[in-house]
Design a protein around this motif. Sequence first.
Motif, short mmCIF file in Angstrom:
data_model
loop_
_atom_site.label_atom_id
_atom_site.label_comp_id
_atom_site.label_asym_id
_atom_site.label_seq_id
_atom_site.Cartn_x
_atom_site.Cartn_y
_atom_site.Cartn_z
N SER A 1 -33.41 75.61 30.23
CA SER A 1 -32.31 75.99 30.70
C SER A 1 -31.45 76.77 30.37
O SER A 1 -31.08 77.05 29.43
N TYR B 1 -34.77 77.13 38.75
CA TYR B 1 -35.96 76.58 38.02
C TYR B 1 -37.57 76.87 38.83
O TYR B 1 -38.25 76.38 38.57
N VAL C 1 -38.21 71.45 30.63
CA VAL C 1 -37.82 71.71 31.91
C VAL C 1 -38.46 70.75 32.87
O VAL C 1 -37.91 70.69 34.08
#
Length: 155
Positions: free
Chosen positions: A4, A139, A94
């Motif tokens: 991130s 994302y 992630v």
Amino acid sequence: MNRSSRPAVVALLALAVVPWVVQLNGPGDLTAVMSWGLLNTNPWHALPLPSYFGETQGLETLPWSLQVWPLGFGFYCGALVSAASGVVFEREDVRVTVGLLALSAITSVIVWWGLLGRGAAGTIPVGVVAMAMVGWWFYYPVLDSLGAPPAPPRE
């Protein structure tokens, strides 16, 4: 995408002030079901999740849709910790972050659906929209690669 970014962590942290569900009670009176508790505007009052459970005789006395509320808060906290570990320690999967955020969004929908099912007219599911926006914005590369066949190794 390996981990991130700082803006992603800030966006995840900002979700703590976004209500999961807004319940319009009347003119100038609304109740916001936050991830961490309840916030009412008439009179202004915040009730943290542990206090709420104390006021309602415990978790087991609540309807199922409200029993998942603390679980959703845990999923949200897990997503935040996972993303922060990616920034601070440069170690993060992630997929775990996105999965926990998605589970938190699902629990917010369950809370909304339960309130709606008990006749609470005027409920607005704000949290799931906000979580979906954060998930998509920060994302998207991870979401795009889910379910895709692995890329062949480069030579």
